[in-house]
Design a protein around this motif. Structure first.
Motif, PDB file in Angstrom:
ATOM      1  N   LYS A 269      -6.089 -12.056 -12.277  1.00 54.19           N
ATOM      2  CA  LYS A 269      -4.733 -11.565 -12.006  1.00 54.19           C
ATOM      3  C   LYS A 269      -4.803 -10.084 -11.684  1.00 54.19           C
ATOM      4  N   ASN A 270      -4.035  -9.682 -10.686  1.00 52.26           N
ATOM      5  CA  ASN A 270      -4.003  -8.270 -10.306  1.00 52.26           C
ATOM      6  C   ASN A 270      -3.015  -7.518 -11.190  1.00 52.26           C
TER       7      ASN A 270
ATOM      8  N   ASN B 282     -11.033 -12.082  -7.509  1.00 51.50           N
ATOM      9  CA  ASN B 282     -11.518 -10.793  -7.998  1.00 51.50           C
ATOM     10  C   ASN B 282     -13.039 -10.679  -7.933  1.00 51.50           C
TER      11      ASN B 282
ATOM     12  N   SER C 241     -10.255  -5.549  -0.980  1.00 54.36           N
ATOM     13  CA  SER C 241      -9.926  -4.322  -1.697  1.00 54.36           C
ATOM     14  C   SER C 241     -11.063  -3.939  -2.639  1.00 54.36           C
TER      15      SER C 241
ATOM     16  N   ASP D 203     -10.989  -3.721  -5.690  1.00 51.92           N
ATOM     17  CA  ASP D 203     -10.911  -4.474  -6.942  1.00 51.92           C
ATOM     18  C   ASP D 203     -11.764  -5.734  -6.940  1.00 51.92           C
TER      19      ASP D 203
END
Length: 67
Positions: A11-12, A20, A59, A61
């Motif tokens: 989860k971001n 992720n 990204s 992340d």
């Protein structure tokens, strides 16, 4: 070349599900008479990651792991 991969979900910061981590498992096959040193293979792996479409499209992340 053969490639298998795994995608990991998390989860971001907003609580939404996202990928992720991506684990890439390429298998490169050379002809019988082709030789490459460990140092050359390491450089090839580093260049591959630097110019990887997947890695450059995600990204910061997202963790990319190449086995």
């Amino acid at each position: 070349m053969f490639l298998s991969f795994y995608l990991y979900l998390g989860k971001n910061a907003e609580g939404r599900m996202f990928v992720n981590k991506i684990e890439l498992n390429p298998a490169i096959v050379f002809e019988d008479n082709f030789n490459i040193s460990d140092e050359e293979m390491k450089k090839m792996k580093e260049r591959s990651h630097k110019y990887c479409f997947i890695a450059n499209s995600l990204s910061k992340d997202v963790e990319i792991q190449i086995n």
